[in-house]
Design a protein around this motif. Structure first.
Motif: not given
Length: 285
Positions: A19-30
């Motif tokens: 999930l973290e790898m998927e989230l890190l593709r989201v540019k506005w996820y901090h």
């Protein structure tokens, strides 16, 4: 351009690796951004409807939070994993991809507000705040960045009289109403102040596009509290002292902190310059 990353603020991330790898593709996820840091970042923007996604510190390893900039505050909305999808408000999404597609459609979030006719206040989520922000405080501009277009006429974005209608996100911005004393006629008037880069512009109203005045903070010498009038402070520039009044002590503190940060950044050697002596202090107001 200098790049300011927000991903190191806060505690350790608890998401599962996939999930973290998927989230890190989201540019506005901090990742690892806590509530306080999120509020500091979003309050520093001039855009209502700015938002970012971060971890939900009180939730499980798959739970998230969306923090949203409202006119005078930041609100936080949980995004909870239900085992078979994400629950955001009253809507459920099967997976992260469908949740992100929802944000691409510029959703509106409504909260209870007794001051409105409908009893709710809605904010459209229009401006995802990127994890890595281009800081224009130390920027070098290419030719295409030198102008923005309003209609067909190019406008010099470096001019102190120009406020960009849709500026890129920058760190350390602030806007709000303050009361300023006139220079020649010593009366007090409410003005809408906007700090962008090293310009501190003030306008007759929030909707005005032409500033009544501009303070160049790169040339300012000091900013201090002035207790000769309620919630007062001064901004000292060569040959002039600006007398300004905030609405509350907390508001005054926030403005002084912002201005002093700009002074330290743009004019670190200002203390070596002789300051003008205050004249006609507004003592007693």
């Amino acid at each position: 351009k200098a790049v300011v990353s927000t991903q190191s603020t806060g505690g350790d991330c608890q998401h599962y690796p996939a999930l973290e790898m998927e989230l890190l593709r989201v540019k506005w996820y901090h990742p690892n951004l806590n509530r306080h840091a999120a509020e500091h970042i979003l309050l520093g923007t001039n855009k209502v409807g700015s938002y970012l996604m971060r971890n939900y510190s009180k939730g499980g390893p798959d739970d998230l939070t969306v923090s949203v900039k409202y006119p005078d505050e930041v609100k936080h909305f949980p995004v909870l994993w239900q085992g078979d999808g994400y629950l955001f408000g009253k809507h459920k999404f099967d997976n992260l991809r469908k949740l992100l597609e929802h944000f691409e459609n510029i959703p509106a979030i409504g909260t209870i507000d007794s001051t409105t006719a409908s009893g709710t206040f809605q904010v459209e989520l229009r401006y995802p705040y990127p994890r890595e922000v281009q800081s224009h405080d130390n920027a070098s501009y290419t030719a295409i960045d030198e102008h923005v277009e309003t209609g067909a006429r190019p406008v010099d974005i470096h001019s102190p009289t120009v406020q960009l209608q849709d500026p890129e996100f920058e760190i350390r911005q602030k806007s709000g109403f303050l009361t300023k004393r006139g220079d020649r006629v010593k009366n007090w008037k409410s003005r809408w102040f906007v700090i962008q880069k090293h310009w501190m512009r003030y306008y007759v109203s929030r909707d005005s596009t032409n500033p009544r005045g501009v303070i160049d903070l790169s040339k300012a010498l000091d900013c201090n509290e002035d207790d000769s009038f309620s919630n007062g402070f001064t901004v000292t520039v060569p040959k002039r002292v600006y007398y300004i009044q905030a609405a509350t002590p907390e508001d005054r503190k926030a403005w002084i902190e912002m201005i002093c940060w700009k002074l330290d950044y743009y004019n670190p050697y200002r203390k070596e310059v002789e300051k003008p002596k205050p004249l006609n202090s507004p003592s007693g107001r």
